[in-house]
Write a protein that holds these residues in place. Structure first.
Motif, mmCIF file in Angstrom:
data_model
loop_
_atom_site.group_PDB
_atom_site.id
_atom_site.type_symbol
_atom_site.label_atom_id
_atom_site.label_comp_id
_atom_site.label_asym_id
_atom_site.label_seq_id
_atom_site.Cartn_x
_atom_site.Cartn_y
_atom_site.Cartn_z
ATOM 1 N N PRO A 295 -7.908 6.891 8.481
ATOM 2 C CA PRO A 295 -8.052 7.897 9.034
ATOM 3 C C PRO A 295 -6.974 8.767 8.481
ATOM 4 N N GLU A 296 -7.361 9.860 8.822
ATOM 5 C CA GLU A 296 -7.303 11.326 8.945
ATOM 6 C C GLU A 296 -6.260 12.303 9.798
ATOM 7 N N TYR A 297 -5.505 12.561 10.041
ATOM 8 C CA TYR A 297 -4.950 13.495 11.165
ATOM 9 C C TYR A 297 -4.853 14.897 11.077
ATOM 10 N N GLN A 298 -4.696 15.297 12.134
ATOM 11 C CA GLN A 298 -4.436 16.820 12.496
ATOM 12 C C GLN A 298 -3.044 17.477 12.636
ATOM 13 N N ALA A 299 -2.970 18.574 12.297
ATOM 14 C CA ALA A 299 -1.442 18.430 12.147
ATOM 15 C C ALA A 299 -1.181 18.997 13.265
ATOM 16 N N ASP A 300 -1.229 18.556 15.476
ATOM 17 C CA ASP A 300 -0.114 18.005 15.870
ATOM 18 C C ASP A 300 -0.043 16.624 16.423
ATOM 19 N N GLY A 301 -0.822 15.999 14.908
ATOM 20 C CA GLY A 301 -0.551 14.111 14.944
ATOM 21 C C GLY A 301 -2.007 13.612 15.485
ATOM 22 N N SER A 302 -2.670 14.342 16.011
ATOM 23 C CA SER A 302 -3.750 13.889 16.958
ATOM 24 C C SER A 302 -5.346 12.750 15.556
ATOM 25 N N VAL A 303 -6.081 12.004 15.691
ATOM 26 C CA VAL A 303 -6.621 11.428 14.714
ATOM 27 C C VAL A 303 -7.037 12.440 14.370
ATOM 28 N N ALA A 304 -8.437 13.311 13.505
ATOM 29 C CA ALA A 304 -8.985 14.013 13.117
ATOM 30 C C ALA A 304 -10.474 13.033 12.703
ATOM 31 N N GLU A 305 -10.336 12.969 12.104
ATOM 32 C CA GLU A 305 -11.446 11.354 11.568
ATOM 33 C C GLU A 305 -11.195 10.529 11.228
ATOM 34 N N VAL A 306 -11.509 8.909 11.538
ATOM 35 C CA VAL A 306 -11.788 7.618 10.363
ATOM 36 C C VAL A 306 -13.010 7.528 10.145
ATOM 37 N N ARG A 307 -12.501 7.310 8.811
ATOM 38 C CA ARG A 307 -13.281 7.947 7.478
ATOM 39 C C ARG A 307 -14.114 6.244 7.079
ATOM 40 N N ALA A 308 -15.345 6.389 6.837
ATOM 41 C CA ALA A 308 -15.960 5.377 6.429
ATOM 42 C C ALA A 308 -15.765 4.885 5.088
ATOM 43 N N ARG A 309 -15.379 4.398 4.184
ATOM 44 C CA ARG A 309 -15.348 4.634 2.753
ATOM 45 C C ARG A 309 -15.842 3.484 2.195
ATOM 46 N N LYS A 310 -17.319 2.484 2.978
ATOM 47 C CA LYS A 310 -17.760 1.854 2.425
ATOM 48 C C LYS A 310 -19.594 2.088 2.619
ATOM 49 N N SER A 311 -20.200 2.792 2.321
ATOM 50 C CA SER A 311 -21.081 3.027 2.752
ATOM 51 C C SER A 311 -22.280 1.636 3.442
ATOM 52 N N GLY A 312 -22.586 2.500 4.588
ATOM 53 C CA GLY A 312 -23.694 1.473 5.419
ATOM 54 C C GLY A 312 -21.901 0.628 6.208
ATOM 55 N N TYR A 313 -21.464 0.411 5.839
ATOM 56 C CA TYR A 313 -20.180 -0.020 7.075
ATOM 57 C C TYR A 313 -19.561 0.993 7.358
ATOM 58 N N GLU A 314 -20.507 1.600 8.372
ATOM 59 C CA GLU A 314 -19.900 2.410 9.293
ATOM 60 C C GLU A 314 -19.208 2.300 11.033
ATOM 61 N N LYS A 315 -19.845 1.291 11.167
ATOM 62 C CA LYS A 315 -19.190 0.846 12.629
ATOM 63 C C LYS A 315 -19.085 -0.707 12.868
ATOM 64 N N VAL A 316 -18.060 -1.813 13.632
ATOM 65 C CA VAL A 316 -18.074 -3.006 13.227
ATOM 66 C C VAL A 316 -18.543 -2.997 14.551
ATOM 67 N N SER A 317 -19.418 -4.093 15.682
ATOM 68 C CA SER A 317 -19.628 -3.849 16.836
ATOM 69 C C SER A 317 -18.651 -5.807 16.857
ATOM 70 N N ARG A 318 -18.769 -5.643 18.297
ATOM 71 C CA ARG A 318 -18.163 -6.677 18.906
ATOM 72 C C ARG A 318 -19.018 -7.677 17.682
ATOM 73 N N ARG A 319 -18.526 -8.586 18.482
ATOM 74 C CA ARG A 319 -18.749 -10.086 17.968
ATOM 75 C C ARG A 319 -19.728 -10.878 19.494
ATOM 76 N N ILE A 320 -20.936 -11.401 19.610
ATOM 77 C CA ILE A 320 -20.600 -11.639 21.191
ATOM 78 C C ILE A 320 -21.549 -13.273 21.419
ATOM 79 N N VAL A 321 -21.217 -13.938 21.828
ATOM 80 C CA VAL A 321 -21.448 -15.365 21.771
ATOM 81 C C VAL A 321 -22.538 -15.220 23.538
ATOM 82 N N ALA A 322 -23.496 -15.108 22.764
ATOM 83 C CA ALA A 322 -24.764 -14.723 24.310
ATOM 84 C C ALA A 322 -25.118 -15.887 25.119
#
Ligand code: SF4
Length: 867
Positions: A208-235
């Protein structure tokens, strides 16, 4: 006795730490290819009730090559002793240090357990920060459960989190750990493997990177192809494993019954509700499977109660027919059925008829908000009239306790809404007046906005306003029939900080740990001043996390975790809340306001086919106690007396726990028991005088009555086969029905007492024995829970002898009058302290019986085998 066991007599509740409960799995983690320990960051009684952890425990142990043990947070007394003795926190069953397992998986049920997670890691001797576990052989520290939807406050301490359902993912993680162990490679290699598993969030790969007011500016993905983690669901819940031999705890657990999860998810769409989002879509377990799981669970445990669990049990399709079947099938065995959660609108017609037959331990209604307007805002749009008529139905059907749940601090709430709760509750009380004034328990908590919900942008209520409201409620309900329960506003604030917290809160948690904070959910342990100090020293601004309004464009710390429900849907629901617009349940109305989750092919709401209706087994009308049955004639009553041993861990069981164990054992043994009458019939068991907790025994007595003659050897054998470790049936005799009760039959008990570390020669001196014998009286002061009393040891002690081996033989008189503990005799006769005598090893060897014309016992021994 090992070092850990030696600590148990010195702690408040040793039975929390015994292990070896009925249906515990004995797979040795030391020889497994992958060893897990699933951990719960609260005390045993809560942890052992946790269904998610139970499911994982059994499904992992069912897997070839995998062994799984359990761990619970030790209470502060044991934690202090472990630290003093430099003993690492160990698992429940194998007493294996947590740091020796391959995977340490924490369940994270709520934010107020975070400090306990750190305490457990520290007690286990595991470095707290994941970065400090990069080298060396440390377990993979994994988190799961509801808080994995925003695990950022814990991100620095965990290697990975599992977001979503655990049944399939836990096995994938096991396979990844097994492959990694075989192929070698550093910790990074393992994390890379884990990142490939659907639902696994590796915090190290996000920054995560933060703005001057303390809020999150960005959550940077450090591993290529691993940008989001989807919830696991037992169908399909029907295809997910579910334990058929559930654990039966020694101590009374918060959910002490067979629990079958009948459905997962809820799409009613309450806009404040976290569970309503992170368990979507709605999936029902097929009714036939529910019935067979209940059947197997009850047989394997001997429980006298079962529960059908879901977020809203009344919404289960065909709940009336399911309930009818459950009641019909288990009625004869006197099994009570409970439904933990029912919605107001589901309490109609057939369901009311069906639940007339289940146990009435109390009924809960959660209106959440007092005014119809505010209930439209939160999408729980029932009217006051519906609420009052539901309360009336509940009272009319015989419930004597009604619990009401409300929240304060909901978006758009006014003082008028809040104080309307008082009027509404008093209106319900007036309705109750027509039914003899049932007890009303009013529970009010602060609304804490949760991530991934339509209200994630909303400010939390200010503590000052909450305290003002609380003061007014307390004033109004100070006296009278309505019992008010309120969560401490300081706890709500702490929950709010972590609920929408970020990675910077690790400073706060570390500070809290260094101040020894923990067990926030327990009023005797919660330390608000300590948390104020931790907040100040960690320089955390609580208001930033709690009462700050967030713009709709806010980047959240949890934005890389994808629950499947879109942000557009949540924003739309937020707007609909302000417009007081109703969003219908997609399970019933179809997918009109698509939340973005389902593909409507594999992933979709799944309903169970309904069962065939059955004829009613009770006439309509309120349930009345069963009529008193005439006393059974003597020729249909058969009385047996058992001598049994309790040793090892079982010596720490109190009489209450022993009774619970035997009640369940006779049910599992399928003995034709004679039961008491009334709503909650229990087998008729009568016990001989019990030894003090911590004393092992080979001379315990129990009497039971059957309604059919069973050979005495068979009675003993059947019980011997179903008792947990540490309890063994030694003899069983059939008695004439009119024999005197066991409690009046025993004259004397003989004990063997050994000093700690074989120091009998030093502890037990002939001079002290002689001095005791020379005295005419020997009064001692006994401190008991009910007060103090003086007892003369000369009345209670028949004889004391020192054996050639240096142990002590003690004969204590039984029968009327105050009893004394063997340890008290040693304490006073040999001048030892109360703490020192806790280390004695005491065994009750034998009971001496009074002469009786009816029967002599013990008679010819009937030898019992344990399976
Ligand atoms: S996608 Fe539609 S059917 Fe699926 S949970 Fe969301 S609203 Fe319900």
């Amino acid at each position: 006795m090992d070092l850990f066991e030696a600590l148990l007599p010195h702690v408040q509740s040793p039975i929390r730490y015994l292990g070896h409960e009925l249906n515990a799995v004995r797979k040795d983690p030391a020889t497994a290819e992958v060893s897990w320990v699933v951990a719960f960051p609260d005390v045993y009684e809560i942890g052992i009730s946790h269904l998610g952890l139970r499911i994982l425990y059994h499904l992992l142990n069912d897997r070839e090559g995998v062994a799984c043990d359990r761990a619970y947070a030790p209470w502060t007394d044991l934690a202090a002793k472990l630290s003093q003795q430099n003993l690492p926190l160990a698992s429940q069953e194998w007493r294996r240090p947590l740091k020796e397992f391959d995977v340490l998986g924490f369940s994270l049920p709520h934010e107020l357990c975070y400090s306990n997670v750190l305490a457990m890691l520290e007690l286990a001797g595991i470095p707290l920060r994941a970065q400090d576990r990069k080298s060396g052989r440390w377990p993979l520290v994994l988190g799961g459960g509801p808080c994995a939807s925003n695990p950022e406050p814990l991100a620095e301490f965990f290697d990975a989190f599992l977001f979503g359902d655990g049944e399939e993912a836990a096995l994938d993680i096991s396979a990844a750990v097994r492959a990694w162990k075989k192929s070698g490679g550093g910790r990074e290699a393992l994390l890379n493997r884990l990142a490939e598993i659907h639902g696994v969030y590796v915090p190290e790969f996000f920054e995560p990177e933060y703005q001057a007011d303390g809020s999150v500016a960005e959550v940077r993905a450090r591993k290529s192809g691993y940008e989001k983690v989807s919830r696991r669901i037992v169908a399909d819940l029907g295809s997910a494993p579910f334990p058929t031999r559930p654990l039966v705890p020694f101590a009374e657990a918060v959910h002490d019954r067979v629990v079958v999860e009948i459905a997962r998810g809820c799409t009613r769409g309450c806009r404040f509700c976290h569970a309503g989002i992170i368990y979507r879509p709605y999936r029902e377990r097929p009714a036939e499977q529910v019935l067979s799981l209940l059947r197997e669970g009850l047989q394997a445990t001997g429980y006298e109660e079962c529960s059908l669990l879901s977020l809203s049990a009344g919404d289960y399709s065909g709940i009336e027919n399911l309930l009818q079947r459950v009641v019909r099938e288990h009625h004869a065995k006197r099994v009570a059925v409970s439904l933990p959660s029912l919605r107001v609108q589901s309490l109609k017609g057939q369901l009311m008829k069906a639940i007339r037959q289940v146990r009435k331990t109390g009924f809960t209604i959660a209106p959440e908000a007092s005014s119809e307007r505010l209930r439209r805002v939160i999408n729980k749009p029932y009217t006051d009239a519906e609420l009052l008529s539901t309360a009336e139905e509940v009272f009319a059907h015989g419930w004597r306790t009604l619990k009401l749940y409300f929240m304060v601090g909901l978006p758009t709430e006014t003082d008028e809404d809040v104080f309307g709760i008082l009027d509404l509750v008093q209106e319900i009380d007036r309705v109750g007046g027509r039914y003899g004034h049932p007890q009303l328990n009013l529970s009010v908590s602060a609304f804490v906005p949760k991530p991934h919900t339509p209200f994630q942008w909303e400010p939390q209520i200010e503590s000052e306003r909450l305290e003002r409201i609380q003061g007014e409620f307390r004033r109004r309900f100070r006296r009278g029939r309505i019992h008010l329960k309120w969560q401490d506003p300081r706890l709500s604030r702490l929950e709010g900080i972590f609920s929408r917290g970020d990675r910077r809160l690790s400073r706060l948690l570390l500070r809290g740990r260094s101040l020894g904070l923990g067990f926030e959910g327990w009023s005797e342990a919660f330390n608000p001043a300590g948390w104020e100090q931790a907040l100040a020293e960690a320089e955390v601004d609580a208001a930033f996390y709690t009462t700050r309004p967030r713009p709709e464009t806010e980047v959240f710390p949890w934005d890389r975790l994808d629950p499947g429900v879109t942000r557009q849907f949540l924003l739309r629901e937020r707007q609909r809340a302000f417009a007081e617009a109703f969003t219908d349940d997609c399970r019933i109305a179809g997918c009109r306001e698509s939340c973005g989750l389902c593909d409507l092919k594999t992933l979709k709401p799944r309903l169970s086919p309904d069962l065939e209706p059955m004829p009613e087994i009770e006439p309509a009308g309120a349930r009345v106690p069963p009529p008193a049955r005439p006393e059974l004639p003597p020729e249909l009553r058969f009385r047996y007396r058992l001598r049994y041993a309790r040793k090892e861990a079982a010596r720490f069981l109190g009489q209450l726990e022993i009774n619970r164990l035997f009640v369940r054992a006779v049910r599992r043994a399928d003995l034709p028991m004679r039961y008491s009458q009334g709503f909650h019939p229990l087998p008729r068991l009568i016990y001989g005088p019990a030894p003090p907790v911590g004393v092992a025994s080979e001379a315990e007595y129990l009497e039971l009555e059957l309604v059919k003659r069973v050979p005495e050897e068979e009675v003993g054998q059947r019980l011997a086969q179903v008792l947990p470790e540490g309890l063994a049936v030694l003899e069983c005799r059939e008695l004439p029905l009119q024999s005197p009760a066991i409690s009046t039959m025993i004259n004397l008990f003989e004990y063997r007492i050994e000093a700690p570390a074989g120091r009998g020669g030093e502890w037990f001196t002939p001079e002290a024995v002689q001095a005791f014998e020379n005295r005419a009286t020997f009064p001692i002061l006994q401190k008991r829970e009910k007060g103090e009393r003086t007892v003369d040891l000369k009345d209670r002690v028949k004889d004391i002898q020192i054996t050639p081996e240096g142990s002590l033989r003690l004969w204590l008189r039984a029968g009327a009058g105050a009893g004394v503990k063997p340890s008290e005799v040693v304490q006073h006769v040999f001048g030892r302290s109360e703490e020192e005598v806790k280390e004695l090893t005491v065994m009750r060897l034998r009971a001496e019986f009074k002469e009786s014309r009816a029967v002599r016992f013990p008679g010819q021994a009937v030898r019992m085998r344990r399976r």
